[in-house]
Design a protein around this motif. Structure first.
Motif, PDB file in Angstrom:
ATOM      1  N   MET A   1      23.014  45.027  44.508  1.00 52.77           N
ATOM      2  CA  MET A   1      23.835  44.618  43.378  1.00 52.77           C
ATOM      3  C   MET A   1      22.955  44.655  42.137  1.00 52.77           C
ATOM      4  SD  MET A   1      25.844  40.978  42.794  1.00 52.77           S
ATOM      5  CE  MET A   1      26.853  41.211  44.226  1.00 52.77           C
ATOM      6  N   GLY A   2      23.386  45.423  41.126  1.00 50.02           N
ATOM      7  CA  GLY A   2      22.626  45.511  39.892  1.00 50.02           C
ATOM      8  C   GLY A   2      22.828  44.286  39.022  1.00 50.02           C
ATOM      9  N   ASP A   3      22.022  44.223  37.954  1.00 53.18           N
ATOM     10  CA  ASP A   3      22.121  43.074  37.047  1.00 53.18           C
ATOM     11  C   ASP A   3      23.510  42.940  36.433  1.00 53.18           C
ATOM     12  OD1 ASP A   3      19.546  42.305  37.513  1.00 53.18           O
ATOM     13  OD2 ASP A   3      18.723  43.254  35.717  1.00 53.18           O
ATOM     14  N   SER A   4      24.107  44.053  36.025  1.00 52.55           N
ATOM     15  CA  SER A   4      25.426  43.973  35.399  1.00 52.55           C
ATOM     16  C   SER A   4      26.485  43.532  36.406  1.00 52.55           C
ATOM     17  CB  SER A   4      25.816  45.305  34.760  1.00 52.55           C
ATOM     18  OG  SER A   4      25.893  46.317  35.736  1.00 52.55           O
ATOM     19  N   SER A   5      26.351  43.953  37.653  1.00 54.31           N
ATOM     20  CA  SER A   5      27.296  43.526  38.691  1.00 54.31           C
ATOM     21  C   SER A   5      27.151  42.036  38.965  1.00 54.31           C
ATOM     22  CB  SER A   5      27.073  44.296  39.989  1.00 54.31           C
ATOM     23  OG  SER A   5      27.349  45.652  39.806  1.00 54.31           O
ATOM     24  N   ALA A   6      25.921  41.561  38.986  1.00 56.32           N
ATOM     25  CA  ALA A   6      25.673  40.135  39.236  1.00 56.32           C
ATOM     26  C   ALA A   6      26.224  39.293  38.086  1.00 56.32           C
ATOM     27  CB  ALA A   6      24.181  39.879  39.422  1.00 56.32           C
ATOM     28  N   ILE A   7      26.034  39.762  36.869  1.00 57.24           N
ATOM     29  CA  ILE A   7      26.541  39.036  35.703  1.00 57.24           C
ATOM     30  C   ILE A   7      28.064  38.994  35.735  1.00 57.24           C
ATOM     31  CG2 ILE A   7      26.766  39.132  33.178  1.00 57.24           C
ATOM     32  CD1 ILE A   7      23.843  40.215  33.179  1.00 57.24           C
ATOM     33  N   ALA A   8      28.680  40.119  36.062  1.00 52.98           N
ATOM     34  CA  ALA A   8      30.140  40.170  36.148  1.00 52.98           C
ATOM     35  C   ALA A   8      30.644  39.236  37.238  1.00 52.98           C
ATOM     36  CB  ALA A   8      30.597  41.602  36.412  1.00 52.98           C
ATOM     37  N   LEU A   9      29.956  39.184  38.359  1.00 53.54           N
ATOM     38  CA  LEU A   9      30.347  38.303  39.453  1.00 53.54           C
ATOM     39  C   LEU A   9      30.250  36.844  39.028  1.00 53.54           C
ATOM     40  CD1 LEU A   9      31.130  37.796  42.421  1.00 53.54           C
ATOM     41  CD2 LEU A   9      28.689  37.863  42.953  1.00 53.54           C
ATOM     42  N   VAL A  10      29.143  36.473  38.390  1.00 56.00           N
ATOM     43  CA  VAL A  10      28.966  35.091  37.929  1.00 56.00           C
ATOM     44  C   VAL A  10      30.034  34.729  36.906  1.00 56.00           C
ATOM     45  CG1 VAL A  10      27.443  33.545  36.624  1.00 56.00           C
ATOM     46  CG2 VAL A  10      26.507  34.979  38.450  1.00 56.00           C
ATOM     47  N   TYR A  11      30.313  35.645  35.976  1.00 57.10           N
ATOM     48  CA  TYR A  11      31.355  35.379  34.982  1.00 57.10           C
ATOM     49  C   TYR A  11      32.711  35.209  35.660  1.00 57.10           C
ATOM     50  CZ  TYR A  11      34.806  35.908  31.353  1.00 57.10           C
ATOM     51  OH  TYR A  11      35.880  35.695  30.536  1.00 57.10           O
ATOM     52  N   GLY A  12      33.025  36.075  36.601  1.00 55.25           N
ATOM     53  CA  GLY A  12      34.306  35.997  37.295  1.00 55.25           C
ATOM     54  C   GLY A  12      34.473  34.705  38.059  1.00 55.25           C
ATOM     55  N   VAL A  13      33.429  34.298  38.757  1.00 50.73           N
ATOM     56  CA  VAL A  13      33.484  33.042  39.514  1.00 50.73           C
ATOM     57  C   VAL A  13      33.592  31.867  38.556  1.00 50.73           C
ATOM     58  CG1 VAL A  13      32.173  31.513  41.044  1.00 50.73           C
ATOM     59  CG2 VAL A  13      32.297  33.959  41.541  1.00 50.73           C
ATOM     60  N   SER A  14      32.841  31.906  37.457  1.00 52.98           N
ATOM     61  CA  SER A  14      32.895  30.836  36.467  1.00 52.98           C
ATOM     62  C   SER A  14      34.299  30.707  35.875  1.00 52.98           C
ATOM     63  CB  SER A  14      31.883  31.113  35.358  1.00 52.98           C
ATOM     64  OG  SER A  14      31.989  30.173  34.340  1.00 52.98           O
ATOM     65  N   LYS A  15      34.921  31.830  35.543  1.00 47.66           N
ATOM     66  CA  LYS A  15      36.278  31.829  34.988  1.00 47.66           C
ATOM     67  C   LYS A  15      37.267  31.314  36.027  1.00 47.66           C
ATOM     68  CE  LYS A  15      39.468  33.052  31.995  1.00 47.66           C
ATOM     69  NZ  LYS A  15      40.166  31.832  31.594  1.00 47.66           N
ATOM     70  N   LEU A  16      37.109  31.731  37.274  1.00 42.94           N
ATOM     71  CA  LEU A  16      37.993  31.275  38.340  1.00 42.94           C
ATOM     72  C   LEU A  16      37.910  29.763  38.498  1.00 42.94           C
ATOM     73  CD1 LEU A  16      38.888  32.763  41.635  1.00 42.94           C
ATOM     74  CD2 LEU A  16      37.606  30.658  41.772  1.00 42.94           C
ATOM     75  N   VAL A  17      36.699  29.232  38.550  1.00 49.25           N
ATOM     76  CA  VAL A  17      36.519  27.786  38.703  1.00 49.25           C
ATOM     77  C   VAL A  17      37.102  27.049  37.497  1.00 49.25           C
ATOM     78  CG1 VAL A  17      34.784  25.938  38.811  1.00 49.25           C
ATOM     79  CG2 VAL A  17      34.530  27.972  40.244  1.00 49.25           C
ATOM     80  N   PRO A  46      40.055  39.430  39.588  1.00 50.78           N
ATOM     81  CA  PRO A  46      39.538  40.280  40.670  1.00 50.78           C
ATOM     82  C   PRO A  46      38.037  40.051  40.876  1.00 50.78           C
ATOM     83  CG  PRO A  46      39.793  41.566  38.674  1.00 50.78           C
ATOM     84  CD  PRO A  46      40.282  40.164  38.364  1.00 50.78           C
ATOM     85  N   ILE A  47      37.701  39.431  41.978  1.00 52.31           N
ATOM     86  CA  ILE A  47      36.288  39.188  42.292  1.00 52.31           C
ATOM     87  C   ILE A  47      35.991  39.835  43.625  1.00 52.31           C
ATOM     88  CG2 ILE A  47      34.555  37.456  42.835  1.00 52.31           C
ATOM     89  CD1 ILE A  47      35.984  35.561  40.986  1.00 52.31           C
ATOM     90  N   SER A  48      35.005  40.710  43.641  1.00 58.68           N
ATOM     91  CA  SER A  48      34.608  41.363  44.873  1.00 58.68           C
ATOM     92  C   SER A  48      33.353  40.690  45.396  1.00 58.68           C
ATOM     93  CB  SER A  48      34.345  42.845  44.634  1.00 58.68           C
ATOM     94  OG  SER A  48      33.821  43.427  45.808  1.00 58.68           O
ATOM     95  N   LEU A  49      33.468  40.128  46.562  1.00 53.02           N
ATOM     96  CA  LEU A  49      32.306  39.513  47.207  1.00 53.02           C
ATOM     97  C   LEU A  49      31.880  40.350  48.406  1.00 53.02           C
ATOM     98  CD1 LEU A  49      33.460  35.784  47.089  1.00 53.02           C
ATOM     99  CD2 LEU A  49      31.909  36.961  45.541  1.00 53.02           C
ATOM    100  N   ASP A  50      31.965  41.664  48.249  1.00 53.72           N
ATOM    101  CA  ASP A  50      31.639  42.577  49.338  1.00 53.72           C
ATOM    102  C   ASP A  50      30.135  42.815  49.385  1.00 53.72           C
ATOM    103  OD1 ASP A  50      31.545  44.464  51.313  1.00 53.72           O
ATOM    104  OD2 ASP A  50      32.391  46.070  50.098  1.00 53.72           O
ATOM    105  N   PHE A  51      29.493  42.136  50.303  1.00 52.27           N
ATOM    106  CA  PHE A  51      28.051  42.293  50.478  1.00 52.27           C
ATOM    107  C   PHE A  51      27.745  43.136  51.716  1.00 52.27           C
ATOM    108  CE2 PHE A  51      28.477  38.280  48.132  1.00 52.27           C
ATOM    109  CZ  PHE A  51      27.718  38.607  47.027  1.00 52.27           C
ATOM    110  N   SER A  52      28.746  43.873  52.206  1.00 50.82           N
ATOM    111  CA  SER A  52      28.568  44.622  53.442  1.00 50.82           C
ATOM    112  C   SER A  52      27.480  45.686  53.325  1.00 50.82           C
ATOM    113  CB  SER A  52      29.886  45.250  53.879  1.00 50.82           C
ATOM    114  OG  SER A  52      30.368  46.119  52.878  1.00 50.82           O
TER     115      SER A  52
END
Length: 62
Positions: A1-17, A46-52
């Motif tokens: 997971m790149g930095d931009s993907s990690a930032i997007a994930l954190v933002y998405g989770v933060s917005k969801l919460v 849309p949050i993808s938590l696909d760590f497969s």
């Protein structure tokens, strides 16, 4: 997971919460329609938590 993907994930989770907390606050104050709106916004994020792919790399490296 790149930095931009990690930032997007954190933002998405933060917005969801944030939307879930707002929905709960509205629900507790008896504002049912506004609460439903907050919950709908939360589940629409849309949050993808696909760590497969990472799991395959780790397992494959054993």
């Amino acid at each position: 997971m790149g930095d931009s993907s990690a930032i997007a994930l954190v933002y998405g989770v933060s917005k969801l919460v944030s939307d879930l907390v707002r929905g709960n606050q509205l629900l507790r104050s008896g504002k049912l329609e506004e609460a439903v709106d907050g919950f709908q916004k939360a589940i629409a994020i849309p949050i993808s938590l696909d760590f497969s792919n990472r799991a395959r790399v780790v397992v494959g490296g054993l």
